[in-house]
Design a protein around this motif. Structure first.
Motif, PDB file in Angstrom:
ATOM      1  N   GLU A  38       0.894  -1.065   0.171  1.00  0.00           N
ATOM      2  CA  GLU A  38      -0.121   0.367  -0.300  1.00  0.00           C
ATOM      3  C   GLU A  38       1.038   1.072   0.046  1.00  0.00           C
ATOM      4  OE1 GLU A  38      -3.118  -0.175  -0.839  1.00  0.00           O
ATOM      5  OE2 GLU A  38      -3.839  -1.882   0.544  1.00  0.00           O
ATOM      6  N   THR A  39       0.541   2.601  -0.926  1.00  0.00           N
ATOM      7  CA  THR A  39       0.949   3.298  -0.533  1.00  0.00           C
ATOM      8  C   THR A  39       1.032   3.943   0.482  1.00  0.00           C
ATOM      9  OG1 THR A  39       1.549   3.556  -3.342  1.00  0.00           O
ATOM     10  CG2 THR A  39       2.198   5.788  -1.967  1.00  0.00           C
ATOM     11  N   ASP A  40       0.068   4.015   1.394  1.00  0.00           N
ATOM     12  CA  ASP A  40      -0.479   5.134   2.472  1.00  0.00           C
ATOM     13  C   ASP A  40      -1.130   4.242   2.661  1.00  0.00           C
ATOM     14  OD1 ASP A  40      -0.630   6.578   4.431  1.00  0.00           O
ATOM     15  OD2 ASP A  40      -2.019   7.937   2.882  1.00  0.00           O
ATOM     16  N   THR A  41      -0.599   3.173   3.908  1.00  0.00           N
ATOM     17  CA  THR A  41      -0.827   2.284   4.693  1.00  0.00           C
ATOM     18  C   THR A  41      -2.785   2.975   5.843  1.00  0.00           C
ATOM     19  OG1 THR A  41       0.851   2.952   6.714  1.00  0.00           O
ATOM     20  CG2 THR A  41       0.786   0.815   4.638  1.00  0.00           C
ATOM     21  N   LYS A  42      -2.215   4.270   6.071  1.00  0.00           N
ATOM     22  CA  LYS A  42      -3.062   4.801   6.556  1.00  0.00           C
ATOM     23  C   LYS A  42      -4.712   5.044   6.056  1.00  0.00           C
ATOM     24  CE  LYS A  42      -0.347   6.875  10.133  1.00  0.00           C
ATOM     25  NZ  LYS A  42       0.057   7.839  10.658  1.00  0.00           N
ATOM     26  N   ASN A  43      -4.730   5.276   4.721  1.00  0.00           N
ATOM     27  CA  ASN A  43      -5.237   5.534   3.785  1.00  0.00           C
ATOM     28  C   ASN A  43      -5.065   4.425   2.866  1.00  0.00           C
ATOM     29  OD1 ASN A  43      -6.985   7.991   5.090  1.00  0.00           O
ATOM     30  ND2 ASN A  43      -4.841   8.532   4.572  1.00  0.00           N
ATOM     31  N   PRO A  44      -5.326   2.554   2.962  1.00  0.00           N
ATOM     32  CA  PRO A  44      -5.212   1.823   2.070  1.00  0.00           C
ATOM     33  C   PRO A  44      -6.283   1.930   0.693  1.00  0.00           C
ATOM     34  CG  PRO A  44      -6.563   0.624   3.856  1.00  0.00           C
ATOM     35  CD  PRO A  44      -6.038   2.531   4.130  1.00  0.00           C
ATOM     36  N   GLU A  45      -5.468   1.620  -0.478  1.00  0.00           N
ATOM     37  CA  GLU A  45      -6.380   1.402  -1.945  1.00  0.00           C
ATOM     38  C   GLU A  45      -6.552  -0.337  -1.848  1.00  0.00           C
ATOM     39  OE1 GLU A  45      -5.392   3.020  -6.117  1.00  0.00           O
ATOM     40  OE2 GLU A  45      -4.058   2.480  -4.904  1.00  0.00           O
ATOM     41  N   TYR A  46      -6.703  -1.380  -1.387  1.00  0.00           N
ATOM     42  CA  TYR A  46      -6.513  -2.115  -2.110  1.00  0.00           C
ATOM     43  C   TYR A  46      -7.174  -3.179  -0.331  1.00  0.00           C
ATOM     44  CZ  TYR A  46      -4.135  -1.730  -6.435  1.00  0.00           C
ATOM     45  OH  TYR A  46      -4.161  -1.393  -7.357  1.00  0.00           O
ATOM     46  N   VAL A  47      -6.898  -3.107   0.424  1.00  0.00           N
ATOM     47  CA  VAL A  47      -7.532  -3.694   1.715  1.00  0.00           C
ATOM     48  C   VAL A  47      -7.716  -3.487   2.982  1.00  0.00           C
ATOM     49  CG1 VAL A  47      -6.178  -5.549   4.348  1.00  0.00           C
ATOM     50  CG2 VAL A  47      -4.830  -5.160   1.377  1.00  0.00           C
ATOM     51  N   ILE A  48      -8.949  -3.488   2.557  1.00  0.00           N
ATOM     52  CA  ILE A  48      -9.653  -2.076   3.354  1.00  0.00           C
ATOM     53  C   ILE A  48     -10.195  -2.179   4.212  1.00  0.00           C
ATOM     54  CG2 ILE A  48     -11.183  -0.402   3.021  1.00  0.00           C
ATOM     55  CD1 ILE A  48     -10.904  -0.288   0.041  1.00  0.00           C
TER      56      ILE A  48
END
Length: 236
Positions: free
Chosen positions: A206-216
């Motif tokens: 994830e590019t931003d672990t606090k605002n994940p794109e894939y694993v939500i």
């Protein structure tokens, strides 16, 4: 050709019973009574499945599991007299596919082995899934994951967890749902192991672990996969 199973336990009687049931089910069974013998036999025969006792005379089954996972994603089922929750969670986190406590039914061993092998066979028959215009690509045959063209190294359990969610984007899975996908049985109380895997997955791609794109995270419910499946089935 019959599948090969390596059974590792320091009690010959347990090995004999498991071996008899597995051979009756059509498997070729090898055995080892110690950790060092187990690693040598594993290298020599390259088994399709590993049944591993955790309490061995020379070094632990956990250590064997870690060493095997450095080079192989062969299914591993752990056998142990340890009943503490932390022991079970640790076994799953380091790469075990299933966990069975002693005493156990040898028939249950066979059933669990066959369930895990069925899932493995089904997974090996898939091709490739890609998401978000090939930003994330999952190769089922090679068991590879690429993000923006770069291969991401996942543990076998992390790969299984990602695949379980990616097969149905947008579907919400509870922790127990995901344990069912990763193992032959649900283990109430071990949902925290899923949280560990989720955290590790996010760190890896994830590019931003606090605002994940894939694993939500779906608060109060579980997790879902947020990627948009590409229409075509590309090649890596």
């Amino acid at each position: 050709m019959a599948l090969k199973i390596l059974v590792v336990d320091d009690e010959p009687m347990i090995i004999d019973v498991i071996k008899a049931y597995l051979e009756r089910a059509g498997y070729v069974v090898y055995s080892a009574l110690s950790g060092s013998q187990a690693l040598k036999t594993f290298r020599d025969v390259n088994p399709d499945f590993l049944i591993l006792d955790l309490m061995l005379p020379d070094f632990s089954g956990e250590e064997i599991c870690k060493r095997v996972r450095e080079t192989s994603d062969v299914p591993i089922m752990m056998l142990t007299a340890k009943t503490a929750e932390e022991d079970r969670i640790n076994g799953i986190v380091i790469g075990a596919d299933d966990y069975l406590t002693k005493p156990f039914s040898p028939r249950e061993v066979v059933v669990r082995v066959e369930a895990i092998l069925r899932r493995t066979k089904q997974a090996s028959g898939r091709d490739i899934l890609s998401f978000n215009d090939k930003d994330l690509m999952i190769d089922f045959l090679k068991k590879e994951v690429r993000v923006k063209g770069n291969e991401i190294t996942l543990t076998p359990n992390e790969f299984k967890l990602l695949v379980a969610m990616a097969e149905y984007p947008g579907r919400v899975y509870s922790r127990l749902d995901l344990l069912d996908k990763m193992q032959s049985e649900s283990y109430e109380g071990y949902e925290r192991s899923i949280d560990v895997h989720i955290k590790n997955l996010r760190k890896k791609f994830e590019t931003d672990t606090k605002n994940p794109e894939y694993v939500i995270t779906v608060f109060g419910m579980g997790y879902k996969f947020g990627g948009k499946l590409d229409v075509s089935n590309p090649s890596i």
